[in-house]
Motif scaffolding. Sequence first.
Motif, PDB file in Angstrom:
ATOM      1  N   LEU A 228      71.448  28.949  76.869  1.00  0.00           N
ATOM      2  CA  LEU A 228      72.226  29.700  75.875  1.00  0.00           C
ATOM      3  C   LEU A 228      73.153  28.777  75.088  1.00  0.00           C
ATOM      4  N   GLU A 229      73.764  27.835  75.789  1.00  0.00           N
ATOM      5  CA  GLU A 229      74.693  26.922  75.112  1.00  0.00           C
ATOM      6  C   GLU A 229      73.951  26.018  74.131  1.00  0.00           C
ATOM      7  N   THR A 230      72.762  25.595  74.530  1.00  0.00           N
ATOM      8  CA  THR A 230      71.975  24.731  73.644  1.00  0.00           C
ATOM      9  C   THR A 230      71.577  25.509  72.393  1.00  0.00           C
ATOM     10  N   GLU A 231      71.226  26.764  72.608  1.00  0.00           N
ATOM     11  CA  GLU A 231      70.837  27.601  71.476  1.00  0.00           C
ATOM     12  C   GLU A 231      71.982  27.669  70.460  1.00  0.00           C
ATOM     13  N   LYS A 232      73.204  27.867  70.967  1.00  0.00           N
ATOM     14  CA  LYS A 232      74.369  27.939  70.080  1.00  0.00           C
ATOM     15  C   LYS A 232      74.564  26.632  69.326  1.00  0.00           C
ATOM     16  N   ALA A 233      74.471  25.529  70.061  1.00  0.00           N
ATOM     17  CA  ALA A 233      74.703  24.216  69.441  1.00  0.00           C
ATOM     18  C   ALA A 233      73.659  23.935  68.353  1.00  0.00           C
ATOM     19  N   ILE A 244      67.826  19.185  64.718  1.00  0.00           N
ATOM     20  CA  ILE A 244      67.607  18.607  66.043  1.00  0.00           C
ATOM     21  C   ILE A 244      66.159  18.120  66.102  1.00  0.00           C
ATOM     22  N   ASN A 245      65.969  16.915  66.633  1.00  0.00           N
ATOM     23  CA  ASN A 245      64.617  16.346  66.693  1.00  0.00           C
ATOM     24  C   ASN A 245      63.861  16.665  67.953  1.00  0.00           C
ATOM     25  N   GLY A 246      64.581  17.150  68.943  1.00  0.00           N
ATOM     26  CA  GLY A 246      63.854  17.418  70.167  1.00  0.00           C
ATOM     27  C   GLY A 246      64.787  17.795  71.298  1.00  0.00           C
ATOM     28  N   LEU A 247      64.198  18.431  72.293  1.00  0.00           N
ATOM     29  CA  LEU A 247      64.964  18.824  73.470  1.00  0.00           C
ATOM     30  C   LEU A 247      64.392  18.096  74.679  1.00  0.00           C
ATOM     31  N   ILE A 248      65.275  17.476  75.432  1.00  0.00           N
ATOM     32  CA  ILE A 248      64.845  16.855  76.683  1.00  0.00           C
ATOM     33  C   ILE A 248      65.143  17.872  77.789  1.00  0.00           C
ATOM     34  N   ILE A 249      64.087  18.387  78.389  1.00  0.00           N
ATOM     35  CA  ILE A 249      64.293  19.348  79.484  1.00  0.00           C
ATOM     36  C   ILE A 249      64.265  18.547  80.777  1.00  0.00           C
ATOM     37  N   ASN A 250      65.430  18.408  81.356  1.00  0.00           N
ATOM     38  CA  ASN A 250      65.580  17.476  82.479  1.00  0.00           C
ATOM     39  C   ASN A 250      65.624  18.212  83.815  1.00  0.00           C
ATOM     40  N   LYS A 251      65.335  17.457  84.854  1.00  0.00           N
ATOM     41  CA  LYS A 251      65.471  17.936  86.248  1.00  0.00           C
ATOM     42  C   LYS A 251      64.541  19.105  86.562  1.00  0.00           C
ATOM     43  N   ILE A 276      62.788  28.861  77.227  1.00  0.00           N
ATOM     44  CA  ILE A 276      63.061  27.722  76.338  1.00  0.00           C
ATOM     45  C   ILE A 276      61.990  27.658  75.246  1.00  0.00           C
ATOM     46  N   GLU A 277      60.721  27.812  75.658  1.00  0.00           N
ATOM     47  CA  GLU A 277      59.645  27.728  74.660  1.00  0.00           C
ATOM     48  C   GLU A 277      59.730  28.862  73.650  1.00  0.00           C
ATOM     49  N   LYS A 278      60.203  30.004  74.130  1.00  0.00           N
ATOM     50  CA  LYS A 278      60.318  31.153  73.234  1.00  0.00           C
ATOM     51  C   LYS A 278      61.475  30.993  72.249  1.00  0.00           C
ATOM     52  N   LYS A 279      62.571  30.445  72.749  1.00  0.00           N
ATOM     53  CA  LYS A 279      63.763  30.341  71.908  1.00  0.00           C
ATOM     54  C   LYS A 279      63.700  29.183  70.925  1.00  0.00           C
ATOM     55  N   PHE A 280      63.055  28.097  71.326  1.00  0.00           N
ATOM     56  CA  PHE A 280      63.085  26.912  70.461  1.00  0.00           C
ATOM     57  C   PHE A 280      61.679  26.608  69.961  1.00  0.00           C
ATOM     58  N   THR A 281      61.166  27.505  69.153  1.00  0.00           N
ATOM     59  CA  THR A 281      59.758  27.378  68.763  1.00  0.00           C
ATOM     60  C   THR A 281      59.479  26.148  67.910  1.00  0.00           C
ATOM     61  N   SER A 282      60.484  25.703  67.142  1.00  0.00           N
ATOM     62  CA  SER A 282      60.177  24.592  66.240  1.00  0.00           C
ATOM     63  C   SER A 282      60.546  23.238  66.834  1.00  0.00           C
ATOM     64  N   GLN A 283      60.961  23.225  68.092  1.00  0.00           N
ATOM     65  CA  GLN A 283      61.396  21.947  68.676  1.00  0.00           C
ATOM     66  C   GLN A 283      60.290  21.211  69.412  1.00  0.00           C
ATOM     67  N   ARG A 284      60.433  19.919  69.451  1.00  0.00           N
ATOM     68  CA  ARG A 284      59.582  19.076  70.272  1.00  0.00           C
ATOM     69  C   ARG A 284      60.245  19.004  71.651  1.00  0.00           C
ATOM     70  N   GLY A 315      52.984  12.215  71.644  1.00  0.00           N
ATOM     71  CA  GLY A 315      53.240  12.987  70.431  1.00  0.00           C
ATOM     72  C   GLY A 315      52.961  14.472  70.556  1.00  0.00           C
ATOM     73  N   THR A 316      52.995  14.993  71.781  1.00  0.00           N
ATOM     74  CA  THR A 316      52.724  16.432  71.939  1.00  0.00           C
ATOM     75  C   THR A 316      53.935  17.238  71.503  1.00  0.00           C
ATOM     76  N   LYS A 317      53.651  18.399  70.988  1.00  0.00           N
ATOM     77  CA  LYS A 317      54.751  19.277  70.551  1.00  0.00           C
ATOM     78  C   LYS A 317      55.349  20.024  71.731  1.00  0.00           C
ATOM     79  N   LYS A 318      54.536  20.259  72.751  1.00  0.00           N
ATOM     80  CA  LYS A 318      55.060  21.048  73.859  1.00  0.00           C
ATOM     81  C   LYS A 318      54.890  20.314  75.163  1.00  0.00           C
TER      82      LYS A 318
END
Length: 318
Positions: A228-233, A244-251, A276-284, A315-318
């Motif tokens: 939720l916080e990332t979505e706001k940012a 934003i160029n991309g999201l690093i989903i860690n851990k 995450i995939e639903k909320k950030f559809t345009s992100q790598r 270079g994968t999008k998902k």
Amino acid sequence: MNELWQQSILFVGGKGGVGKSTSAAALSLVFAKKGWKTLIVSTDPAHNLGDIFHKKVKDTKTYLLNNLWGMEINPQIESDKYIDSVKMNVKGLVKASMIEEVHRQIDMASSAPGAEEAALFDRIVSIILEEKEEFDKIIFDTAPTGHTIRLLSLPELMGVWMDGMLERRKKTNDNYTQLLNDGEPVEDPIYDVLQQRRSKFAKVRSVLLNTSVTGFLFVLIPERLPILETEKAVELMGKHGLEINGLIINKIIPDEADGQFLQKRKRQEKEYLRLIEKKFTSQRFYKIPLFEEDIHSLERLEAFSQDFRQQVEGGTKK
Ligand SMILES: Nc1ncnc2c1ncn2[C@@H]1O[C@H](COP(=O)(O)OP(=O)(O)OP(=O)(O)O)[C@@H](O)[C@H]1O
Ligand SMILES: [Mg+2]
């Protein structure tokens, strides 16, 4: 090609403890290994660049390993330095009897909200302008916060405001000139300082808003609040023209994690990954597993960075 290979300035942001410093360090290692001259700048008061690279990292460029330099800047120290420079600037312009009061006012202003951020931003701007030519890549282990984003995204306001200040300053100075110097121009240090700031901000704005030069990465972990916080940012930055160029989903718990307890957590985590995939559809996305232990050595960082590099190159999008 992935933008990360092209952009020369990268900011890595995210909430506390999600793995910003580790991701920034891993990315810096990837770049350095590709042969790019890289500078990683940490602004975290509890620095850990030094721990990872086993070197004392200074607040000026410190050599870490082949192609890689580090710098740790402390917001508190930056703020103190900034205040000192403001005090220096008023010296000689204020009557001696007033100086104490003026200093008191400056000290008060320095504890106002946003003062530390402003000083830090000033230093970041200087680093970008001074080091941009020397390094192929500069990575900042810090996201621009709300305050910085506003500073960046209100160019017109900033411009108008600064021009107004410059104008007033010039008038005052013209009056003095008439009065004191028979019309000969007198030097005005404050006018010069304002002028320098104006051109510095204008230069860095064009760098930061240029998506082929600057990129922003966010780190998050697959849990509800960080999502939720990332979505706001992301929204806030988007509103101000910063992409934003991309999201690093860690851990992410690895598939081979054994035990009923972990498997149950993993099922829950899958739901968050879907969210995450639903909320950030345009992100790598870059997905990094949870390792058995903290990333406190170069060997572990290598493992982390290999995962990362494969995905960037894939270079994968998902
Ligand atoms: N994928 C991972 N697997 C295992 N441990 C990790 C992983 N990523 C990060 N860590 C560990 O988690 C801790 C927090 O990571 P890190 O310091 O990078 O987070 P941060 O976002 O920079 O935190 P802060 O907000 O305090 O600056 C560190 O001890 C780090 O070694
Ligand atoms: Mg950190």
